[in-house]
Structures are given as structure tokens and as C-alpha cells.
Write a protein that holds these residues in place. Structure first.
Motif, PDB file in Angstrom:
ATOM      1  N   ALA A  38       0.898  -1.133  -0.053  1.00  0.00           N
ATOM      2  CA  ALA A  38       0.072  -0.057   0.060  1.00  0.00           C
ATOM      3  C   ALA A  38       0.855   1.179  -0.085  1.00  0.00           C
ATOM      4  O   ALA A  38       0.503   2.270  -0.870  1.00  0.00           O
ATOM      5  N   ILE A  39       1.948   1.297   0.521  1.00  0.00           N
ATOM      6  CA  ILE A  39       2.834   2.423   0.684  1.00  0.00           C
ATOM      7  C   ILE A  39       3.650   2.523  -0.597  1.00  0.00           C
ATOM      8  O   ILE A  39       3.810   3.631  -0.901  1.00  0.00           O
ATOM      9  N   THR A  40       3.989   1.369  -1.385  1.00  0.00           N
ATOM     10  CA  THR A  40       4.867   1.700  -2.360  1.00  0.00           C
ATOM     11  C   THR A  40       3.778   2.248  -3.590  1.00  0.00           C
ATOM     12  O   THR A  40       4.510   2.857  -4.561  1.00  0.00           O
ATOM     13  N   GLY A  86       1.257   7.957  -4.493  1.00  0.00           N
ATOM     14  CA  GLY A  86       1.782   8.691  -5.545  1.00  0.00           C
ATOM     15  C   GLY A  86       1.596   8.246  -6.774  1.00  0.00           C
ATOM     16  O   GLY A  86       2.201   8.887  -7.823  1.00  0.00           O
ATOM     17  N   LYS A  87       1.220   7.232  -7.136  1.00  0.00           N
ATOM     18  CA  LYS A  87       1.043   6.663  -8.333  1.00  0.00           C
ATOM     19  C   LYS A  87      -0.138   6.478  -8.965  1.00  0.00           C
ATOM     20  O   LYS A  87      -1.156   6.019  -8.239  1.00  0.00           O
ATOM     21  N   LYS A  88      -0.305   6.555 -10.303  1.00  0.00           N
ATOM     22  CA  LYS A  88      -1.692   6.575 -10.979  1.00  0.00           C
ATOM     23  C   LYS A  88      -2.058   4.989 -10.958  1.00  0.00           C
ATOM     24  O   LYS A  88      -1.225   4.269 -11.349  1.00  0.00           O
ATOM     25  N   ILE A 145      -5.291   9.653  -6.949  1.00  0.00           N
ATOM     26  CA  ILE A 145      -3.944   9.277  -6.625  1.00  0.00           C
ATOM     27  C   ILE A 145      -3.832   9.596  -5.040  1.00  0.00           C
ATOM     28  O   ILE A 145      -4.035  10.847  -4.718  1.00  0.00           O
ATOM     29  N   ASP A 146      -3.533   8.608  -4.322  1.00  0.00           N
ATOM     30  CA  ASP A 146      -3.370   8.720  -2.670  1.00  0.00           C
ATOM     31  C   ASP A 146      -1.918   9.080  -2.795  1.00  0.00           C
ATOM     32  O   ASP A 146      -0.957   8.547  -3.261  1.00  0.00           O
ATOM     33  N   THR A 147      -1.541  10.186  -1.650  1.00  0.00           N
ATOM     34  CA  THR A 147      -0.237  10.615  -1.626  1.00  0.00           C
ATOM     35  C   THR A 147       0.081  10.171   0.132  1.00  0.00           C
ATOM     36  O   THR A 147       1.517  10.461   0.399  1.00  0.00           O
TER      37      THR A 147
END
Length: 162
Positions: free
Chosen positions: A96-98, A101-103, A110-112
Motif C-alpha cells: 500500500a505504501i509503495t 503517489g502513483k496513478k 492518486i493517494d499521497t
């Protein structure tokens, strides 16, 4: 293998696997997250979701990516193949962390940062969700292919051996 569900903890690698499986099988892929969520971070009604899911289940072939516990039993009853990602919590949290910021194809935004609710869902998944999933797998196992991955490497090996 014509009607496939890919289930498991958020961040486990379900979507990546489902996309690779789609590329190999040419089956249409449906993302439950993309159906449920709207771009403004709200969601459609349960009735709309259930109607859309019923349309997909009525098709001759599909891959459905996503957990959505409320509707999992119906998908299990309708499928011929189940892929369950039963990975360690740490692996899922890192997944989930990686993706921050990615589409993503399966989400309209996009989650930041890691949403605390998602983190809690991941941390609680082995206790709150997995026992019910395993019980449903036992109930619906006849006539179905059930593949359980305990690591992403196992999922990659499965795809490589196809």
C-alpha cells in the motif's frame, strides 16, 4: 478458467496479478474499486454497485479484482477459479505504501499518504476477514480451482508456469 476472482488483503498484489493474468488469458478484467469509487472520493450506492456486479457476473467470462466482503459469497458461487492472496500484514502495508503517489487503473484518484482507515483494514484483515474467506472457500470449493498464495513470489511463479 473463464470466471476468476482475485481476493485478499489490500496491498497484497491482487491488482498486479489480475492484470498479468488478464494479459495472459485475454479475459476481461473488472476492478471492484473502480466500480465502487467516484473521482470525488465518494461512492455509488449499494444498489448501483450490486446491479453493476450482477451485469458482470452474467457475462460468459471475466476476472474480478477486489475483496468487498459483502459481495464475496456471490462472486465465489459464480466463479470457476479463485486466487486468494494470504500474505503477511507487513507485505501488504508495504504494498500500500509503495503505490502512494502513483496513478492506478483501479482507483479514480492518486493517494499521497496512507489512509489510516486503510492501514487499520490491512492490519485487521487476518483476524476480521480471512477466517470468513476460508469458511466460504470451504463451502464453495467443489468444482472450483482454488489457489492460495502466501507470497508474491508464489503468484509470480504461477504466472510463469502457465
Amino acid at each position: 478458467m473463464k470466471k476468476v476472482i482475485v481476493i485478499g488483503c489490500p496491498g497484497s498484489g491482487k491488482t498486479t496479478f489480475a492484470e498479468k493474468l488478464r494479459d495472459q488469458t485475454k479475459l476481461p478484467l473488472f476492478y471492484l474499486d473502480a466500480i465502487w469509487h467516484k473521482p470525488d472520493r465518494t461512492h455509488i450506492s449499494r444498489e448501483e454497485y450490486d446491479a453493476r456486479l450482477a451485469e458482470i457476473l452474467a457475462l460468459d467470462a471475466w476476472i474480478i479484482d477486489g475483496n468487498y466482503s459483502r459481495t464475496i459469497e456471490g462472486r465465489l458461487a459464480a466463479c470457476d477459479t479463485v486466487f486468494l492472496f494470504d500474505l503477511p500484514v507487513e507485505t501488504c502495508l508495504n504494498g500500500a505504501i509503495t503505490r502512494l503517489g502513483k496513478k492506478r487503473y483501479d482507483m479514480p484518484w492518486i493517494d499521497t499518504e496512507l489512509d489510516p482507515r486503510l492501514q487499520k483494514e490491512i492490519e485487521d484483515f487476518p483476524i476480521k476477514n480471512l477466517p470468513a474467506i476460508y469458511a466460504l472457500l470451504e463451502k464453495y470449493k467443489d468444482g472450483k480451482r482454488v489457489v492460495i498464495f502466501k507470497s508474491r513470489e508464489q503468484a509470480d511463479a504461477f504466472l510463469a508456469d502457465r
